[in-house]
Design a protein around this motif. Structure first.
Motif, PDB file in Angstrom:
ATOM      1  N   PHE A   1     -22.186  12.978 -18.977  1.00  0.00           N
ATOM      2  CA  PHE A   1     -22.385  13.060 -17.532  1.00  0.00           C
ATOM      3  C   PHE A   1     -23.819  12.693 -17.114  1.00  0.00           C
ATOM      4  CE2 PHE A   1     -18.996  16.451 -17.963  1.00  0.00           C
ATOM      5  CZ  PHE A   1     -17.981  15.636 -17.486  1.00  0.00           C
ATOM      6  N   THR A   2     -24.676  12.349 -18.073  1.00  0.00           N
ATOM      7  CA  THR A   2     -26.087  12.115 -17.752  1.00  0.00           C
ATOM      8  C   THR A   2     -26.268  10.983 -16.745  1.00  0.00           C
ATOM      9  OG1 THR A   2     -26.814  12.940 -19.904  1.00  0.00           O
ATOM     10  CG2 THR A   2     -28.345  11.531 -18.699  1.00  0.00           C
ATOM     11  N   PHE A   3     -25.581   9.867 -16.965  1.00  0.00           N
ATOM     12  CA  PHE A   3     -25.733   8.732 -16.049  1.00  0.00           C
ATOM     13  C   PHE A   3     -25.218   9.090 -14.657  1.00  0.00           C
ATOM     14  CE2 PHE A   3     -23.965   4.874 -14.049  1.00  0.00           C
ATOM     15  CZ  PHE A   3     -25.148   4.168 -13.888  1.00  0.00           C
ATOM     16  N   PHE A   4     -24.075   9.765 -14.602  1.00  0.00           N
ATOM     17  CA  PHE A   4     -23.516  10.156 -13.305  1.00  0.00           C
ATOM     18  C   PHE A   4     -24.467  11.085 -12.561  1.00  0.00           C
ATOM     19  CE2 PHE A   4     -21.039  13.445 -10.998  1.00  0.00           C
ATOM     20  CZ  PHE A   4     -20.533  12.641  -9.985  1.00  0.00           C
ATOM     21  N   ARG A   5     -25.009  12.084 -13.244  1.00  0.00           N
ATOM     22  CA  ARG A   5     -25.940  13.013 -12.597  1.00  0.00           C
ATOM     23  C   ARG A   5     -27.216  12.299 -12.161  1.00  0.00           C
ATOM     24  NH1 ARG A   5     -27.444  16.612 -16.684  1.00  0.00           N
ATOM     25  NH2 ARG A   5     -28.950  17.399 -15.168  1.00  0.00           N
ATOM     26  N   SER A   6     -27.698  11.374 -12.992  1.00  0.00           N
ATOM     27  CA  SER A   6     -28.904  10.624 -12.622  1.00  0.00           C
ATOM     28  C   SER A   6     -28.651   9.772 -11.388  1.00  0.00           C
ATOM     29  CB  SER A   6     -29.350   9.747 -13.795  1.00  0.00           C
ATOM     30  OG  SER A   6     -29.744  10.521 -14.902  1.00  0.00           O
ATOM     31  N   PHE A   7     -27.460   9.180 -11.295  1.00  0.00           N
ATOM     32  CA  PHE A   7     -27.119   8.350 -10.134  1.00  0.00           C
ATOM     33  C   PHE A   7     -27.058   9.193  -8.863  1.00  0.00           C
ATOM     34  CE2 PHE A   7     -23.839   6.405  -7.371  1.00  0.00           C
ATOM     35  CZ  PHE A   7     -24.480   5.198  -7.108  1.00  0.00           C
ATOM     36  N   ILE A   8     -26.413  10.352  -8.940  1.00  0.00           N
ATOM     37  CA  ILE A   8     -26.341  11.245  -7.779  1.00  0.00           C
ATOM     38  C   ILE A   8     -27.745  11.740  -7.404  1.00  0.00           C
ATOM     39  CG2 ILE A   8     -25.448  13.445  -6.928  1.00  0.00           C
ATOM     40  CD1 ILE A   8     -23.356  11.183  -7.150  1.00  0.00           C
ATOM     41  N   SER A   9     -28.560  12.026  -8.410  1.00  0.00           N
ATOM     42  CA  SER A   9     -29.933  12.483  -8.147  1.00  0.00           C
ATOM     43  C   SER A   9     -30.751  11.392  -7.466  1.00  0.00           C
ATOM     44  CB  SER A   9     -30.610  12.895  -9.457  1.00  0.00           C
ATOM     45  OG  SER A   9     -29.917  13.960 -10.067  1.00  0.00           O
ATOM     46  N   LEU A  10     -30.492  10.157  -7.824  1.00  0.00           N
ATOM     47  CA  LEU A  10     -31.185   9.039  -7.182  1.00  0.00           C
ATOM     48  C   LEU A  10     -30.820   8.955  -5.705  1.00  0.00           C
ATOM     49  CD1 LEU A  10     -32.895   6.439  -7.349  1.00  0.00           C
ATOM     50  CD2 LEU A  10     -30.815   5.230  -8.057  1.00  0.00           C
ATOM     51  N   ILE A  11     -29.550   9.180  -5.395  1.00  0.00           N
ATOM     52  CA  ILE A  11     -29.093   9.105  -4.003  1.00  0.00           C
ATOM     53  C   ILE A  11     -29.595  10.295  -3.184  1.00  0.00           C
ATOM     54  CG2 ILE A  11     -27.052   9.175  -2.515  1.00  0.00           C
ATOM     55  CD1 ILE A  11     -25.543   7.673  -4.716  1.00  0.00           C
ATOM     56  N   LEU A  12     -29.468  11.506  -3.737  1.00  0.00           N
ATOM     57  CA  LEU A  12     -29.824  12.718  -2.989  1.00  0.00           C
ATOM     58  C   LEU A  12     -31.313  13.042  -3.055  1.00  0.00           C
ATOM     59  CD1 LEU A  12     -26.880  15.105  -3.997  1.00  0.00           C
ATOM     60  CD2 LEU A  12     -27.066  13.640  -1.977  1.00  0.00           C
ATOM     61  N   GLY A  13     -31.977  12.559  -4.088  1.00  0.00           N
ATOM     62  CA  GLY A  13     -33.384  12.903  -4.290  1.00  0.00           C
ATOM     63  C   GLY A  13     -33.575  14.096  -5.196  1.00  0.00           C
ATOM     64  N   PHE A  14     -32.476  14.768  -5.562  1.00  0.00           N
ATOM     65  CA  PHE A  14     -32.536  15.919  -6.457  1.00  0.00           C
ATOM     66  C   PHE A  14     -31.202  16.045  -7.187  1.00  0.00           C
ATOM     67  CE2 PHE A  14     -30.904  17.441  -2.436  1.00  0.00           C
ATOM     68  CZ  PHE A  14     -29.843  18.254  -2.789  1.00  0.00           C
ATOM     69  N   ASP A  15     -31.187  16.825  -8.258  1.00  0.00           N
ATOM     70  CA  ASP A  15     -29.975  17.052  -9.035  1.00  0.00           C
ATOM     71  C   ASP A  15     -29.260  18.284  -8.482  1.00  0.00           C
ATOM     72  OD1 ASP A  15     -28.069  17.806 -10.951  1.00  0.00           O
ATOM     73  OD2 ASP A  15     -29.276  17.067 -12.627  1.00  0.00           O
ATOM     74  N   PRO A  16     -28.116  18.106  -7.815  1.00  0.00           N
ATOM     75  CA  PRO A  16     -27.441  19.252  -7.190  1.00  0.00           C
ATOM     76  C   PRO A  16     -26.912  20.267  -8.200  1.00  0.00           C
ATOM     77  CG  PRO A  16     -26.040  17.308  -7.081  1.00  0.00           C
ATOM     78  CD  PRO A  16     -27.383  16.841  -7.583  1.00  0.00           C
ATOM     79  N   TRP A  17     -26.630  19.844  -9.426  1.00  0.00           N
ATOM     80  CA  TRP A  17     -26.158  20.776 -10.456  1.00  0.00           C
ATOM     81  C   TRP A  17     -27.305  21.576 -11.055  1.00  0.00           C
ATOM     82  CZ3 TRP A  17     -24.399  15.775  -9.880  1.00  0.00           C
ATOM     83  CH2 TRP A  17     -23.050  15.649  -9.497  1.00  0.00           C
TER      84      TRP A  17
END
Length: 391
Positions: free
Chosen positions: A74-90
């Motif tokens: 899940f690392t790539f998916f979390r990194s992609f979401i973090s890039l969009i949101l500016g932070f890691d929601p998990w």
């Protein structure tokens, strides 16, 4: 009183032994020398090997959080979401729950506004630039974009070697991030040493003659094939025994280990190249101090843990001539071009003729403690005020 709450996601040893070793070295050194000043939280998942989690649980002052969202898949998916949101929601609920102040990034991205005071990003090596053929286009792109994001997102970059730092400047000349070079030591505990001394490793693996130790994962860039060519070049009566350990899984080249085994058989080297694969830590250390020499033929390294271990055990070093090996070398080091099997064969033959160190334990404990203390001091200085440092 704790002044820094540090957190990072644990690498799995069966997918990246070097990354796991580095993180374990960080944990071990900081908890030994700065336990009153640093609190450490480690995120892992159930798909980590049990031994990885046990290694972390051996440090009672470290908080281990096991959640499958921190799986490598899940690392790539979390990194992609973090890039969009500016932070890691998990990661966010854990940041607030444990009052995390510092995140140690490695092969991931937790966003440009990660909700903590500071982020340190470890750049292990620039292998995707120096050996691009070893990466698929997507893997190359993900790695390159990740480094660029870290260099432009107010991170403090930590390099394991001056060689990696110089390569970063060469390949990314437009970026001038705050950074430092911190060489990390291996972890060799008294318990490990005592356990290794109780193992008759030569009998366990039916080793009856002096050998050269090659403890590299069976990954393409680790360059086992040049070693096989060097052995085959020598007359059979003058070939040393090579004992090879390490994970047999290369996630980028799944056929590599099979290729190595096939070459061993087809080149008639079954008596001269012994493959043990992954071995217990106590066996690894026993193999290290019983060897007559150490060999690393790799085409690329960030900072090789096994080289540092071999130095502490006083082994002669046979190293591929790459910049980081020049940086790690001591006065008992010999070099060969990673493509030159004939040059390596000369070194192997010389080692075969002089096996005086076979079975001798020369571990230097005082040097080991000094290096760990120095590493912990440099790391703590960066963790507690990394924006004030530049090298």
């Amino acid at each position: 009183m704790t002044s820094c709450n540090l957190a990072f996601q644990l690498h799995a040893s069966n997918s990246w032994q070097g990354g796991f070793n580095y993180q374990l070295s960080v944990i071990s050194s900081l908890t030994e020398f700065y336990s009153d000043s640093v609190s450490i939280t480690v995120f892992a998942s159930n798909d980590h090997p049990p031994g990885d989690l046990e290694a972390i649980q051996a440090f009672p002052q470290v908080f281990l959080i096991v959640d499958n969202i921190f799986s490598r898949k899940f690392t790539f998916f979390r990194s992609f979401i973090s890039l969009i949101l500016g932070f890691d929601p998990w990661l966010r609920p854990y940041i607030y729950k444990y009052s995390l102040t510092t995140i140690f990034e490695s092969a991931q991205f937790v966003g440009s506004n990660p909700l903590v005071e500071r982020v340190l990003a470890w750049i292990p090596d620039l292998q995707h630039r120096t050996l691009p053929a070893n990466f698929s286009f997507l893997a190359w792109l993900r790695r390159d974009l990740g480094f660029r994001l870290q260099a432009t997102s107010n991170r403090f970059l930590i390099f394991s070697s001056s060689a990696s730092r110089a390569q970063f400047s060469t390949y990314y000349p437009a970026y001038s991030p705050s950074c430092a070079v911190v060489n990390f030591p291996p972890i060799i505990t008294r318990t490990d040493l005592d356990a290794s001394c109780s193992v008759d490793v030569l009998s366990v693996y039916s080793i009856s003659r002096p050998y050269i130790f090659l403890p590299n994962q069976f990954w393409l860039h680790k360059n086992h094939l040049t070693v096989l060519s060097a052995l085959a070049y020598l007359p059979s009566a003058e070939r040393p025994l090579i004992v090879a350990t390490g994970s047999t899984i290369d996630y980028r080249r799944s056929d590599y280990f099979s290729l190595v085994r096939h070459r061993v058989v087809s080149m008639g080297l079954c008596e001269d190249f012994l493959i043990l694969g992954s071995v217990p830590r106590s066996h690894f250390l026993a193999l290290m101090f019983s060897a007559s020499a150490f060999l690393n033929p790799s085409r690329s390294e960030g900072w090789n843990t096994s080289v540092e271990e071999a130095k502490l055990f006083g082994l002669p070093l046979l190293l591929s001539d790459i910049s980081v090996h020049r940086e790690q070398a001591n006065n008992d080091s010999s070099f060969f071009h990673p493509n030159d099997h004939i040059a390596l064969s000369v070194l192997l033959q010389a080692s075969f003729r002089d096996a005086s160190g076979f079975g001798v334990n020369r571990f230097c404990h005082s040097e080991y403690i000094d290096r760990r203390r120095d590493f912990a001091g440099k790391l703590f200085s960066l963790i507690s005020g990394c924006s004030d440092h530049q090298s």
